[in-house]
Design a protein around this motif. Structure first.
Motif, PDB file in Angstrom:
ATOM      1  N   ARG A  86      16.566  -8.333   4.997  1.00  0.00           N
ATOM      2  CA  ARG A  86      15.590  -7.246   4.888  1.00  0.00           C
ATOM      3  C   ARG A  86      16.070  -6.184   3.914  1.00  0.00           C
ATOM      4  NH1 ARG A  86      15.620  -7.501  10.902  1.00  0.00           N
ATOM      5  NH2 ARG A  86      13.821  -8.724  11.563  1.00  0.00           N
ATOM      6  N   LEU A  99      11.759  -4.552  -3.585  1.00  0.00           N
ATOM      7  CA  LEU A  99      10.418  -3.969  -3.608  1.00  0.00           C
ATOM      8  C   LEU A  99      10.447  -2.542  -4.135  1.00  0.00           C
ATOM      9  CD1 LEU A  99       9.001  -5.230  -0.183  1.00  0.00           C
ATOM     10  CD2 LEU A  99       8.382  -6.021  -2.464  1.00  0.00           C
ATOM     11  N   VAL A 158      -2.922  -2.449   4.149  1.00  0.00           N
ATOM     12  CA  VAL A 158      -2.129  -3.681   4.230  1.00  0.00           C
ATOM     13  C   VAL A 158      -1.433  -3.790   5.583  1.00  0.00           C
ATOM     14  CG1 VAL A 158      -0.098  -4.865   3.301  1.00  0.00           C
ATOM     15  CG2 VAL A 158      -1.807  -3.921   1.742  1.00  0.00           C
ATOM     16  N   VAL A 159      -0.770  -2.718   5.984  1.00  0.00           N
ATOM     17  CA  VAL A 159      -0.049  -2.743   7.264  1.00  0.00           C
ATOM     18  C   VAL A 159      -1.025  -2.833   8.433  1.00  0.00           C
ATOM     19  CG1 VAL A 159       1.550  -1.491   8.750  1.00  0.00           C
ATOM     20  CG2 VAL A 159       1.887  -1.476   6.291  1.00  0.00           C
ATOM     21  N   ILE A 185      -2.041  -6.427   8.760  1.00  0.00           N
ATOM     22  CA  ILE A 185      -0.972  -7.215   9.385  1.00  0.00           C
ATOM     23  C   ILE A 185      -0.909  -6.937  10.882  1.00  0.00           C
ATOM     24  CG2 ILE A 185       1.527  -7.620   9.438  1.00  0.00           C
ATOM     25  CD1 ILE A 185       1.618  -6.857   6.492  1.00  0.00           C
ATOM     26  N   LEU A 207       6.360  -2.446  13.083  1.00  0.00           N
ATOM     27  CA  LEU A 207       5.053  -2.580  12.444  1.00  0.00           C
ATOM     28  C   LEU A 207       4.089  -1.507  12.940  1.00  0.00           C
ATOM     29  CD1 LEU A 207       3.414  -4.315  10.483  1.00  0.00           C
ATOM     30  CD2 LEU A 207       2.694  -5.707  12.441  1.00  0.00           C
ATOM     31  N   THR A 216       5.099   1.880  11.444  1.00  0.00           N
ATOM     32  CA  THR A 216       4.738   1.971  10.033  1.00  0.00           C
ATOM     33  C   THR A 216       3.241   2.186   9.855  1.00  0.00           C
ATOM     34  OG1 THR A 216       6.563   0.484   9.491  1.00  0.00           O
ATOM     35  CG2 THR A 216       4.901   0.824   7.802  1.00  0.00           C
ATOM     36  N   ALA A 244       2.875  -3.485  -1.768  1.00  0.00           N
ATOM     37  CA  ALA A 244       4.222  -4.044  -1.628  1.00  0.00           C
ATOM     38  C   ALA A 244       5.285  -2.969  -1.460  1.00  0.00           C
ATOM     39  CB  ALA A 244       4.542  -4.925  -2.843  1.00  0.00           C
ATOM     40  N   ILE A 303       4.586  -3.013   2.830  1.00  0.00           N
ATOM     41  CA  ILE A 303       5.590  -3.968   3.304  1.00  0.00           C
ATOM     42  C   ILE A 303       6.975  -3.336   3.320  1.00  0.00           C
ATOM     43  CG2 ILE A 303       6.702  -6.172   2.782  1.00  0.00           C
ATOM     44  CD1 ILE A 303       4.035  -7.097   1.611  1.00  0.00           C
ATOM     45  N   VAL A 319       7.628  -1.192   6.425  1.00  0.00           N
ATOM     46  CA  VAL A 319       7.846  -2.018   7.616  1.00  0.00           C
ATOM     47  C   VAL A 319       9.311  -2.424   7.690  1.00  0.00           C
ATOM     48  CG1 VAL A 319       7.292  -4.199   8.746  1.00  0.00           C
ATOM     49  CG2 VAL A 319       5.473  -2.856   7.696  1.00  0.00           C
ATOM     50  N   LEU A 320       9.851  -2.869   6.562  1.00  0.00           N
ATOM     51  CA  LEU A 320      11.253  -3.270   6.513  1.00  0.00           C
ATOM     52  C   LEU A 320      12.174  -2.091   6.776  1.00  0.00           C
ATOM     53  CD1 LEU A 320      11.105  -5.552   3.328  1.00  0.00           C
ATOM     54  CD2 LEU A 320      11.186  -6.291   5.716  1.00  0.00           C
TER      55      LEU A 320
END
Length: 342
Positions: A8, A15, A46-47, A50, A180, A183, A224, A228, A231-232
């Motif tokens: 991660r 990213l 996006v999040v 997901i 998640l 975020t 991205a 994303i 989240v990481l």
């Protein structure tokens, strides 16, 4: 740090390594606040998608106040300030300044979190990592450092990131909410706040022409490098702590230079691989994967053998008082064993 977290860590650095280029291109059409709102909007969508696919849910209302504060320091302020900074200084200098985030985080975490006290290993690793970062970006190769205002804006963004890392670990991580969900709530909160600020300050008239380049850069930056990536980051903060998680900022310029060379044909000089090796070694040192050169352990003398208790004379019966003393000592020993087991 667990190998999964190392993966991660590397993906997050990759990213974010592209984000400075995307910001630079997006500024051809958008003002800094508009750019911040746009990337937050895309990132939140996006999040949120997901989260819906994985059948997750937003956090309870009890934690939304803390998430809103974290979103201001982790998204609204740094996104805006880095965009402002890159209008008045070079991307190289912005990268160097962001690289100071782990050092700021270390100091803040030491003051706010009992389990994040600085150690000689972490301090040494972070300082060496910053030196390696400076070698990677090679500030001596730039034509100028830009205005002091642009540099101060980037400094403010780095400090704001550090505050958000510590705040999340101190006030949000104890709730054990999935990364998640945190975020999604954080980006949504930041989007609403930034949208309101933009509406009542500069408005929505674009300062530049909206062409394919800035629009695509904004979409990738939001999906991205924002959605994303955060989240990481939130998962790393929960698993490895804010100081370790913020260390990703050391690798961001490394990936930025690599991407620039591969995609834009920028030249790679000796300082890139050398500085990159120093950065990676410093992170390994801070994580305990390499020994401290200055703390070589000297051979310790073997522990002295415990004295053998005298064997009681068989002819002499054990006295009742001895039994009571032994029982009393045993009772006193039990709580300490229970505490260690906990």
């Amino acid at each position: 740090m667990h190998p999964v977290n190392w993966a991660r860590f590397g993906l997050l650095a990759a990213l974010w390594g592209c984000s400075f280029a995307f910001i630079k291109v997006s500024l051809d059409a958008f003002a800094p606040l508009q750019l911040a709102f746009g990337r937050l909007l895309v990132g939140a969508l996006v999040v949120g998608l997901i989260l819906a696919v994985t059948k997750g849910s937003f956090p309870d209302r009890a934690v939304w106040g803390h998430i809103a504060v974290a979103s201001v320091f982790g998204n609204v302020v740094p996104f805006t300030l880095f965009a402002v900074g890159e209008q008045h200084t070079t991307a190289t200098i912005a990268g160097v300044i962001q690289g100071a985030t782990p050092l700021v985080t270390l100091g803040l975490a030491a003051a706010a979190i009992r389990t994040e006290k600085p150690t000689a290993r972490k301090v040494t690793g972070l300082v060496i990592g910053f030196v390696g970062l400076v070698v990677v970006v090679g500030p001596w190769r730039t034509d100028g450092f830009g205005s002091i205002g642009g540099q101060l804006a980037c400094v403010g963004a780095a400090v704001s990131y550090a505050i958000s890392f510590v705040y999340l670990r101190r006030f949000v991580s104890p709730y054990k909410i999935p990364a998640l969900a945190v975020t999604a709530a954080q980006l949504t909160s930041a989007m609403v706040i930034t949208g309101l600020i933009t509406t009542f300050s500069i408005g929505w008239d674009l300062p530049g022409e909206l062409t394919a380049g800035p629009l695509l850069s904004l979409l990738v930056l939001g999906g991205a490098s924002t959605g994303i990536a955060f989240v990481l980051m939130n998962r790393l903060i929960a698993d490895a702590g804010p100081t370790t998680a913020s260390g990703v900022n050391y690798l961001v310029p490394v990936f930025s230079v690599i991407v620039g060379a591969a995609a834009l044909g920028e030249s790679v000089t000796w300082n890139v691989p050398v500085g990159g090796a120093v950065v990676i070694a410093a992170l390994a040192l801070a994580e305990g994967r390499l020994p401290l050169p200055a703390s070589r352990r000297t051979a310790e003398p073997p522990a002295a053998a415990a004295p053998v208790p005298p064997v009681p004379d068989p002819a002499e019966p054990t006295r009742p008082t001895d039994q009571v003393d032994r029982a009393d000592r045993t009772d006193r020993a039990q709580p300490s064993v229970a505490q260690e087991a906990c």
